[in-house]
Motif scaffolding. Structure first.
Motif: not given
Length: 217
Positions: A104-116
């Motif tokens: 999986e690859r992850k992308t940080v959206l905010s200090p608390k939220w991320s998508a993968y």
């Protein structure tokens, strides 16, 4: 169901209160978790007339800076029976196991939220055995075995509760090649028994979203 959801929200709120300023970890690192969605489904779908163990998936991730390797294992066991009289009944057991390995690859959206997002290679096994006593002198036995091999792309969202604990949810699309084995025998007329072997392809969206509580080691 409402009490269960409220309890989960209170748990998340309490854990969030323990949150620290840092929500990341130095790469590489390890993460483990379990899927709580089957627990919720068990309360929602509980009928009271059989024993069912839903698939409690265990998840392991090995993280680099933006990628992660993952392994998931889970299964289902069900013991069921139905007695309409002393001479007519049905008894059976079913077993389901699934293993997944993927990236999986992850992308940080905010200090608390991320998508993968990513893809898993999967293998599953299903075995169902049942005996049906139709009358005092006639019975049938059913034995089904299936093996599946395929892939499952997925998309998920992560909420970082604190430095080590996260809550993630994801949906997946499953494409599976199936090998089927279906054997049926009848007494006192065994000549009507049959054995069917086949293969097929199944593609579907997972009907349930996973809900993983995870912990960084």
């Amino acid at each position: 169901m409402r009490k269960l959801l409220i309890s989960l929200l209170l748990l998340v709120s309490w854990l969030q209160g323990l949150a620290q300023d840092s929500t990341g970890a130095k790469s590489p690192y390890h993460e483990v978790g379990f899927d709580a969605a089957p627990i919720i489904r068990q309360f929602v779908n509980y009928t009271g007339n059989n024993y069912s163990l839903n698939p409690y998936f265990f998840l392991y991730r090995f993280h680099s800076k933006s990628w992660a390797l993952r392994l998931a294992l889970g299964g289902t066991f069900r013991d069921y029976n139905s007695h309409t009289s002393d001479t007519t009944f049905s008894d059976g057991q079913s077993l389901y196991f699934e293993g997944r390995v993927g990236v999986e690859r992850k992308t940080v959206l905010s200090p608390k939220w991320s998508a993968y997002y990513g893809v898993d290679l999967l293998m599953n096994y299903y075995n169902d055995f049942a005996v049906v006593q139709e009358t005092a002198t006639r019975s049938a036995t059913y034995a089904v075995k299936n093996n599946g091999y395929g892939a499952a792309p997925f998309l998920g969202v992560r909420f970082q509760i604190n430095k080590r604990i996260s809550l993630t949810t994801e949906y997946s699309f499953r494409a599976i090649y199936l090998l089927e084995h279906d054997k049926r025998t009848y007494e006192p007329n065994p000549q009507y028994g049959r054995l069917v072997k086949g293969e097929g392809f199944q593609a579907e969206f997972s009907p349930y979203a996973s809900l993983y509580f995870t912990y960084i080691l």
